[in-house]
Design a protein around this motif. Structure first.
Motif, PDB file in Angstrom:
ATOM      1  N   ILE A 230      15.850  13.960   2.072  1.00 43.87           N
ATOM      2  CA  ILE A 230      14.464  14.246   1.728  1.00 43.87           C
ATOM      3  C   ILE A 230      13.757  12.906   1.669  1.00 43.87           C
ATOM      4  CG2 ILE A 230      12.915  15.174  -0.028  1.00 43.87           C
ATOM      5  CD1 ILE A 230      15.317  16.905  -0.956  1.00 43.87           C
ATOM      6  N   THR A 231      12.635  12.773   2.351  1.00 43.89           N
ATOM      7  CA  THR A 231      11.879  11.523   2.360  1.00 43.89           C
ATOM      8  C   THR A 231      10.624  11.684   1.521  1.00 43.89           C
ATOM      9  OG1 THR A 231      12.702  10.988   4.566  1.00 43.89           O
ATOM     10  CG2 THR A 231      10.733   9.825   3.834  1.00 43.89           C
ATOM     11  N   PHE A 232      10.393  10.718   0.640  1.00 41.13           N
ATOM     12  CA  PHE A 232       9.208  10.688  -0.212  1.00 41.13           C
ATOM     13  C   PHE A 232       8.384   9.471   0.176  1.00 41.13           C
ATOM     14  CE2 PHE A 232      12.627  12.618  -2.598  1.00 41.13           C
ATOM     15  CZ  PHE A 232      12.051  13.731  -3.165  1.00 41.13           C
ATOM     16  N   THR A 233       7.082   9.630   0.302  1.00 42.16           N
ATOM     17  CA  THR A 233       6.189   8.508   0.593  1.00 42.16           C
ATOM     18  C   THR A 233       5.100   8.492  -0.456  1.00 42.16           C
ATOM     19  OG1 THR A 233       6.630   8.644   2.961  1.00 42.16           O
ATOM     20  CG2 THR A 233       4.648   7.435   2.292  1.00 42.16           C
ATOM     21  N   PHE A 234       4.952   7.367  -1.132  1.00 39.72           N
ATOM     22  CA  PHE A 234       3.898   7.179  -2.112  1.00 39.72           C
ATOM     23  C   PHE A 234       2.925   6.149  -1.572  1.00 39.72           C
ATOM     24  CE2 PHE A 234       7.328   8.864  -4.610  1.00 39.72           C
ATOM     25  CZ  PHE A 234       6.703   9.674  -5.539  1.00 39.72           C
ATOM     26  N   SER A 235       1.636   6.472  -1.574  1.00 39.69           N
ATOM     27  CA  SER A 235       0.604   5.551  -1.116  1.00 39.69           C
ATOM     28  C   SER A 235      -0.297   5.227  -2.299  1.00 39.69           C
ATOM     29  CB  SER A 235      -0.241   6.188  -0.007  1.00 39.69           C
ATOM     30  OG  SER A 235       0.565   6.487   1.097  1.00 39.69           O
ATOM     31  N   ARG A 236      -0.718   3.973  -2.367  1.00 45.51           N
ATOM     32  CA  ARG A 236      -1.648   3.581  -3.429  1.00 45.51           C
ATOM     33  C   ARG A 236      -2.990   4.269  -3.184  1.00 45.51           C
ATOM     34  NH1 ARG A 236       0.366  -0.155  -6.761  1.00 45.51           N
ATOM     35  NH2 ARG A 236       1.718  -1.710  -5.886  1.00 45.51           N
ATOM     36  N   SER A 237      -3.585   4.756  -4.240  1.00 48.70           N
ATOM     37  CA  SER A 237      -4.931   5.305  -4.096  1.00 48.70           C
ATOM     38  C   SER A 237      -5.905   4.143  -4.067  1.00 48.70           C
ATOM     39  CB  SER A 237      -5.241   6.244  -5.270  1.00 48.70           C
ATOM     40  OG  SER A 237      -5.111   5.560  -6.483  1.00 48.70           O
TER      41      SER A 237
ATOM     42  N   ASN B  24       0.800  -1.218   0.000  1.00 39.88           N
ATOM     43  CA  ASN B  24       0.000   0.000   0.000  1.00 39.88           C
ATOM     44  C   ASN B  24       0.834   1.271   0.000  1.00 39.88           C
ATOM     45  OD1 ASN B  24      -2.579  -1.216   0.054  1.00 39.88           O
ATOM     46  ND2 ASN B  24      -2.336  -1.619   2.231  1.00 39.88           N
ATOM     47  N   GLU B  25       2.085   1.158   0.442  1.00 38.83           N
ATOM     48  CA  GLU B  25       2.881   2.361   0.600  1.00 38.83           C
ATOM     49  C   GLU B  25       4.353   2.049   0.376  1.00 38.83           C
ATOM     50  OE1 GLU B  25       1.755   5.373   3.695  1.00 38.83           O
ATOM     51  OE2 GLU B  25       3.619   4.642   4.578  1.00 38.83           O
ATOM     52  N   VAL B  26       5.057   2.967  -0.268  1.00 44.03           N
ATOM     53  CA  VAL B  26       6.496   2.858  -0.487  1.00 44.03           C
ATOM     54  C   VAL B  26       7.122   4.167  -0.012  1.00 44.03           C
ATOM     55  CG1 VAL B  26       8.339   2.638  -2.199  1.00 44.03           C
ATOM     56  CG2 VAL B  26       6.225   1.340  -2.481  1.00 44.03           C
ATOM     57  N   THR B  27       8.161   4.053   0.813  1.00 44.18           N
ATOM     58  CA  THR B  27       8.874   5.217   1.307  1.00 44.18           C
ATOM     59  C   THR B  27      10.341   5.082   0.927  1.00 44.18           C
ATOM     60  OG1 THR B  27       7.372   5.433   3.175  1.00 44.18           O
ATOM     61  CG2 THR B  27       9.486   6.548   3.368  1.00 44.18           C
ATOM     62  N   PHE B  28      10.922   6.143   0.432  1.00 46.33           N
ATOM     63  CA  PHE B  28      12.351   6.153   0.147  1.00 46.33           C
ATOM     64  C   PHE B  28      12.898   7.529   0.477  1.00 46.33           C
ATOM     65  CE2 PHE B  28      10.222   7.134  -3.827  1.00 46.33           C
ATOM     66  CZ  PHE B  28      10.895   8.245  -4.296  1.00 46.33           C
ATOM     67  N   SER B  29      14.195   7.580   0.699  1.00 46.55           N
ATOM     68  CA  SER B  29      14.849   8.835   1.051  1.00 46.55           C
ATOM     69  C   SER B  29      15.906   9.174   0.016  1.00 46.55           C
ATOM     70  CB  SER B  29      15.511   8.733   2.426  1.00 46.55           C
ATOM     71  OG  SER B  29      14.538   8.543   3.419  1.00 46.55           O
ATOM     72  N   ALA B  30      16.094  10.449  -0.177  1.00 43.63           N
ATOM     73  CA  ALA B  30      17.091  10.939  -1.122  1.00 43.63           C
ATOM     74  C   ALA B  30      18.045  11.873  -0.402  1.00 43.63           C
ATOM     75  CB  ALA B  30      16.422  11.674  -2.281  1.00 43.63           C
ATOM     76  N   GLU B  31      19.253  11.915  -0.905  1.00 52.58           N
ATOM     77  CA  GLU B  31      20.286  12.805  -0.410  1.00 52.58           C
ATOM     78  C   GLU B  31      20.547  13.845  -1.500  1.00 52.58           C
ATOM     79  OE1 GLU B  31      24.936  12.233   0.841  1.00 52.58           O
ATOM     80  OE2 GLU B  31      24.201  11.177  -0.915  1.00 52.58           O
ATOM     81  N   VAL B  32      20.740  15.077  -1.087  1.00 49.71           N
ATOM     82  CA  VAL B  32      21.175  16.112  -2.015  1.00 49.71           C
ATOM     83  C   VAL B  32      22.616  16.428  -1.635  1.00 49.71           C
ATOM     84  CG1 VAL B  32      20.782  18.428  -2.914  1.00 49.71           C
ATOM     85  CG2 VAL B  32      18.837  17.023  -2.205  1.00 49.71           C
ATOM     86  N   SER B  33      23.544  16.149  -2.555  1.00 47.71           N
ATOM     87  CA  SER B  33      24.961  16.354  -2.266  1.00 47.71           C
ATOM     88  C   SER B  33      25.308  17.835  -2.256  1.00 47.71           C
ATOM     89  CB  SER B  33      25.827  15.643  -3.315  1.00 47.71           C
ATOM     90  OG  SER B  33      25.796  16.364  -4.537  1.00 47.71           O
ATOM     91  N   ALA B  34      26.516  18.130  -1.851  1.00 49.39           N
ATOM     92  CA  ALA B  34      26.979  19.522  -1.837  1.00 49.39           C
ATOM     93  C   ALA B  34      26.964  20.128  -3.228  1.00 49.39           C
ATOM     94  CB  ALA B  34      28.392  19.597  -1.246  1.00 49.39           C
ATOM     95  N   ARG B  35      27.016  19.304  -4.268  1.00 49.54           N
ATOM     96  CA  ARG B  35      26.963  19.798  -5.652  1.00 49.54           C
ATOM     97  C   ARG B  35      25.549  19.817  -6.219  1.00 49.54           C
ATOM     98  NH1 ARG B  35      32.426  18.153  -8.589  1.00 49.54           N
ATOM     99  NH2 ARG B  35      33.767  18.347  -6.796  1.00 49.54           N
TER     100      ARG B  35
END
Length: 117
Positions: free
Chosen positions: A107-114, A78-89
């Motif tokens: 930055i954390t992104f969470t996608f939930s199924r509708s 029902n849900e997928v969560t992943f995190s991203a890093e933004v580098s100094a560049r």
């Protein structure tokens, strides 16, 4: 203090504090590095550039998520969560879960199924 708006005439800048990649070409830039070998760097990139990079990253991750099965036995995804890093560049990368990244901001992104039922 001015509030950011999507006005194309304004070149908003975003300050990024991150670890500087001092060894170009290394794919394991954080693995096996001692704390004293890390160097923090602050840079600025345009808000539009960061917006484009995040948009491309999220679009790619949406493709990955869409390929996942909706069911695994009697369980439903029902849900997928992943995190991203933004580098100094300003590079946007998937943030791993290894111990060497513990406590790092991202930055954390969470996608939930509708609900389609």
């Amino acid at each position: 203090m001015p509030q950011p708006t999507p006005d194309a005439d304004v070149d908003w800048k975003i300050s990024i504090l991150g670890l500087e990649d001092t060894e170009q070409g290394r794919t394991d830039r954080m693995a096996f590095r001692r704390l004293e070998e890390w160097r923090a760097a602050r840079t600025e990139i345009s808000a539009q550039e960061l917006r484009d990079r995040l948009g491309n990253f999220v679009a790619t991750m949406q493709g990955v998520i869409a390929s996942l099965p909706q069911r695994a036995g009697e369980f439903r995804l029902n849900e997928v969560t992943f995190s991203a890093e933004v580098s100094a560049r300003g590079t946007v990368s998937l943030l791993g879960s290894g111990g060497e990244l513990a406590g790092q901001a991202g930055i954390t992104f969470t996608f939930s199924r509708s609900d389609t039922a």
